[in-house]
Design a protein around this motif. Structure first.
Motif, PDB file in Angstrom:
ATOM      1  N   VAL A 279       1.010  -1.185  -0.089  1.00 43.70           N
ATOM      2  CA  VAL A 279      -0.111  -0.077  -0.265  1.00 43.70           C
ATOM      3  C   VAL A 279       0.907   1.437   0.054  1.00 43.70           C
ATOM      4  CG1 VAL A 279      -1.988   1.401   1.286  1.00 43.70           C
ATOM      5  CG2 VAL A 279      -1.886  -1.350   1.374  1.00 43.70           C
ATOM      6  N   MET A 280       0.506   2.333  -0.791  1.00 41.16           N
ATOM      7  CA  MET A 280       1.291   3.304  -0.872  1.00 41.16           C
ATOM      8  C   MET A 280       1.120   4.272   0.177  1.00 41.16           C
ATOM      9  SD  MET A 280       3.322   3.077  -3.623  1.00 41.16           S
ATOM     10  CE  MET A 280       3.431   1.605  -2.912  1.00 41.16           C
ATOM     11  N   THR A 281      -0.001   4.395   0.878  1.00 41.94           N
ATOM     12  CA  THR A 281      -0.380   5.372   2.103  1.00 41.94           C
ATOM     13  C   THR A 281      -0.814   4.516   3.307  1.00 41.94           C
ATOM     14  OG1 THR A 281      -2.537   5.665   1.418  1.00 41.94           O
ATOM     15  CG2 THR A 281      -1.159   7.013   0.355  1.00 41.94           C
ATOM     16  N   ARG A 282      -0.737   5.094   4.338  1.00 44.52           N
ATOM     17  CA  ARG A 282      -1.255   4.774   5.723  1.00 44.52           C
ATOM     18  C   ARG A 282      -1.501   5.692   6.586  1.00 44.52           C
ATOM     19  NH1 ARG A 282       1.383   3.604  10.236  1.00 44.52           N
ATOM     20  NH2 ARG A 282       3.468   2.677  10.366  1.00 44.52           N
ATOM     21  N   GLY A 283      -2.199   5.767   7.811  1.00 46.63           N
ATOM     22  CA  GLY A 283      -2.478   6.556   8.811  1.00 46.63           C
ATOM     23  C   GLY A 283      -1.037   6.602   9.554  1.00 46.63           C
ATOM     24  N   ALA A 284      -0.838   7.540  10.213  1.00 41.87           N
ATOM     25  CA  ALA A 284       0.351   7.835  11.047  1.00 41.87           C
ATOM     26  C   ALA A 284       0.121   8.992  11.824  1.00 41.87           C
ATOM     27  CB  ALA A 284       1.448   8.056   9.974  1.00 41.87           C
ATOM     28  N   THR A 285       0.943   8.644  13.099  1.00 38.88           N
ATOM     29  CA  THR A 285       0.737   9.997  13.966  1.00 38.88           C
ATOM     30  C   THR A 285       2.221  10.155  14.135  1.00 38.88           C
ATOM     31  OG1 THR A 285       1.279   8.467  15.930  1.00 38.88           O
ATOM     32  CG2 THR A 285      -1.270   8.981  15.257  1.00 38.88           C
ATOM     33  N   VAL A 286       2.329  11.573  14.982  1.00 36.45           N
ATOM     34  CA  VAL A 286       3.811  11.950  15.201  1.00 36.45           C
ATOM     35  C   VAL A 286       4.500  10.826  15.867  1.00 36.45           C
ATOM     36  CG1 VAL A 286       5.069  13.685  16.567  1.00 36.45           C
ATOM     37  CG2 VAL A 286       3.167  14.485  15.543  1.00 36.45           C
ATOM     38  N   VAL A 302       5.013  12.861   4.485  1.00 36.06           N
ATOM     39  CA  VAL A 302       3.805  12.747   5.360  1.00 36.06           C
ATOM     40  C   VAL A 302       2.913  14.181   5.114  1.00 36.06           C
ATOM     41  CG1 VAL A 302       4.919  11.632   7.445  1.00 36.06           C
ATOM     42  CG2 VAL A 302       4.989  14.402   7.033  1.00 36.06           C
ATOM     43  N   VAL A 303       1.726  13.874   5.122  1.00 36.91           N
ATOM     44  CA  VAL A 303       0.765  14.773   4.809  1.00 36.91           C
ATOM     45  C   VAL A 303      -0.563  14.845   5.766  1.00 36.91           C
ATOM     46  CG1 VAL A 303      -0.681  13.479   3.302  1.00 36.91           C
ATOM     47  CG2 VAL A 303      -0.553  15.777   2.873  1.00 36.91           C
ATOM     48  N   LEU A 380       5.099  16.252  10.400  1.00 34.65           N
ATOM     49  CA  LEU A 380       3.688  15.967  10.394  1.00 34.65           C
ATOM     50  C   LEU A 380       3.026  16.621  11.311  1.00 34.65           C
ATOM     51  CD1 LEU A 380       2.296  12.287  10.414  1.00 34.65           C
ATOM     52  CD2 LEU A 380       1.384  13.803  11.852  1.00 34.65           C
ATOM     53  N   TYR A 381       3.521  17.057  12.438  1.00 37.37           N
ATOM     54  CA  TYR A 381       2.566  17.965  13.507  1.00 37.37           C
ATOM     55  C   TYR A 381       2.505  19.210  12.882  1.00 37.37           C
ATOM     56  CZ  TYR A 381       1.592  20.367  17.714  1.00 37.37           C
ATOM     57  OH  TYR A 381       0.973  21.425  18.531  1.00 37.37           O
ATOM     58  N   ASP A 382       3.311  19.761  12.205  1.00 39.97           N
ATOM     59  CA  ASP A 382       3.372  21.227  11.758  1.00 39.97           C
ATOM     60  C   ASP A 382       2.447  21.203  10.502  1.00 39.97           C
ATOM     61  OD1 ASP A 382       5.287  21.842  13.570  1.00 39.97           O
ATOM     62  OD2 ASP A 382       6.812  22.026  12.306  1.00 39.97           O
ATOM     63  N   THR A 383       2.212  20.289   9.712  1.00 32.27           N
ATOM     64  CA  THR A 383       1.609  19.985   8.487  1.00 32.27           C
ATOM     65  C   THR A 383       0.206  19.925   8.913  1.00 32.27           C
ATOM     66  OG1 THR A 383       3.309  18.958   7.145  1.00 32.27           O
ATOM     67  CG2 THR A 383       0.945  18.662   6.495  1.00 32.27           C
ATOM     68  N   SER A 384      -0.322  19.442  10.065  1.00 31.22           N
ATOM     69  CA  SER A 384      -1.650  19.030  10.464  1.00 31.22           C
ATOM     70  C   SER A 384      -2.119  19.954  11.444  1.00 31.22           C
ATOM     71  CB  SER A 384      -1.571  17.682  11.449  1.00 31.22           C
ATOM     72  OG  SER A 384      -0.940  16.555  10.470  1.00 31.22           O
TER      73      SER A 384
END
Length: 440
Positions: A279-286, A302-303, A380-384
């Motif tokens: 899979v090319m994407t998946r959920g992620a946290t900081v 990340v996005v 990831l944090y700054d993007t979100s």
């Protein structure tokens, strides 16, 4: 939290008392000055063995163990009896320990579960711990349950998505962009399908309530579980649309088959949806994206989660260290937690393995030495953060409903149940629980 590709994910909380300095200056004297009183039994320097328990990947385990070694060197009278395990195993074991009043002195709590354990009387109120200058008052106030603080956040967290930048670019696929909409997310999946080889998928299927909730909240329809579990709010139109799109994706093989999705295990080199190349994407946290970067060095980016008119995803502390009401050494537990969250020597030891440290001075000291995997969490944090909505876990008493939601949507994923039937079952059980909670 879970086997699913999209988790409402984890970080840590930490706290302590006994006059420890709130300015994390890394001084060993701070730890030593308080160790003499840490036993909570009035005996200076009396030996104390703290039971401590947490969850996570191996990289987090090693960081936590090394941090305990540092603390014991500074405070020889305090040693630890550690226990650690993977996410699923941890949350399966904790209810048994709570029921038998055998919880450890210090334990990891997560934003998805802390309210349930706090309202059942299993966690100490830590509101008396002075964290002035360490954690802002607004953050602490937002984390209180019934006006009390049952865990101290040790890091900042956010929910976003990781993607295989290297593979997507090689296939000529346009990369996900910050603040992409849900429509753009679904179009990305459709367009990528045409350029990816058979057996490789742009996104995964989903069977968890929280990932759907991001969708519902982003369109202004609110949380599913409201008023501390006394109100149930599942929007049928959005539910049918969201899962209808996923039904289309199953038919067109845009998402993996159900048996593959069920076998995924995040951060496992062979079974992780992205690390396995499936899979090319998946959920992620900081807190989790660093482990994925370690499995796929230099390959991922990340996005933020897709957004709607009201925003998308969340960004706030979700991981705590708490003290149980069963604790035999409550003062010592608080002293360790305070040191952990404020001391630069502690921060240097655990780094960003629990996410972005909640104390700015610790992160500032770490930043010049951070590796790409660690900076990715900050990205990831700054993007979100600017589009983030409130973190909205299930209320106390809703654990069974959460599990049944997944089982019901698994049946849909396997073609054993219609989306309409799933909605009716999930809605009926949710309303029943809400009515029961409201009657208490």
């Amino acid at each position: 939290m879970k086997r699913s590709v999209y988790k409402g994910f984890t970080l840590l909380m930490l706290a302590a008392t006994l006059g420890l300095s709130a300015c994390g200056n890394g001084g060993a004297n701070n730890g030593e000055a308080n160790a003499s009183n840490a036993g909570g039994n009035g005996a200076s320097n009396a030996p104390v063995k703290l039971k401590i328990m947490w969850q996570g990947a191996d990289i987090r385990h090693q960081a936590m163990l090394k941090t305990q070694e540092v603390y014991t060197k500074l405070n020889p009278s305090v040693t630890f009896s550690p226990e650690y395990m993977a996410w699923d195993d941890y949350w399966k074991k904790l209810p048994t320990l709570a029921a038998s009043h055998s919880l450890p002195d210090v334990l990891h709590m997560d934003g998805a579960y802390i309210q349930e354990y706090a309202t059942r009387g299993t966690l100490e109120d830590l509101s008396d711990i002075d964290l002035t200058g360490v954690i802002d008052d607004k953050t602490l106030e937002n984390l209180k349950i019934g006006g009390k603080l049952y865990g101290i956040p040790i890091s900042r967290n956010a929910q976003g998505m990781a993607f295989n930048k290297e593979a997507l670019e090689a296939a000529g696929i346009e990369l996900p962009k910050k603040d992409w909409t849900w429509d753009e997310y679904f179009d990305f999946a459709r367009n990528a399908r045409a350029k990816l080889p058979d057996g490789v998928y742009p996104i995964s299927d989903t069977d968890t309530w929280d990932f759907y909730q991001y969708y519902q909240m982003s369109y202004g329809k609110g949380r599913i579980i409201q008023e501390d579990g006394k109100k149930f709010n599942l929007d049928k139109d959005l539910f049918m649309k969201f899962y209808g799109i996923h039904a289309e994706f199953r038919e067109k093989k845009i998402v993996p088959p159900a048996d593959m999705v069920s076998a995924f295990k995040e951060n496992d080199p062979q079974a992780d949806p992205m690390a396995s190349g499936k899979v090319m994407t998946r959920g992620a946290t900081v807190g989790s994206v660093g482990a994925l970067e370690q499995l796929m060095p230099g390959k991922i980016d990340v996005v933020n989660l897709p957004v709607g008119p009201e925003g998308g995803g969340w960004a706030q502390p979700t991981i705590f260290l708490s003290v149980s009401t069963d604790a035999k050494h409550k003062d010592a537990a608080k002293a360790f937690i305070k040191w952990f969250v404020t001391d630069q020597e502690a921060g240097k030891t655990y780094g960003t393995n629990f996410g972005i440290p909640i104390y700015d001075e610790i992160y500032a000291a770490l930043e010049p030495t951070l590796q790409p995997k660690e900076k990715l969490g900050k990205k990831l944090y700054d993007t979100s953060i600017d589009k983030a909505m409130p973190f909205s876990p299930a209320a106390a008493g809703w654990t069974e409903w959460v599990d049944n939601y997944k089982k019901t949507m698994d049946a849909v994923m396997y073609g054993q149940k219609s989306i309409e039937d799933a909605y009716n079952e999930i809605s009926k059980s949710g309303n029943a629980i809400a009515e029961k909670q409201a009657a208490k």
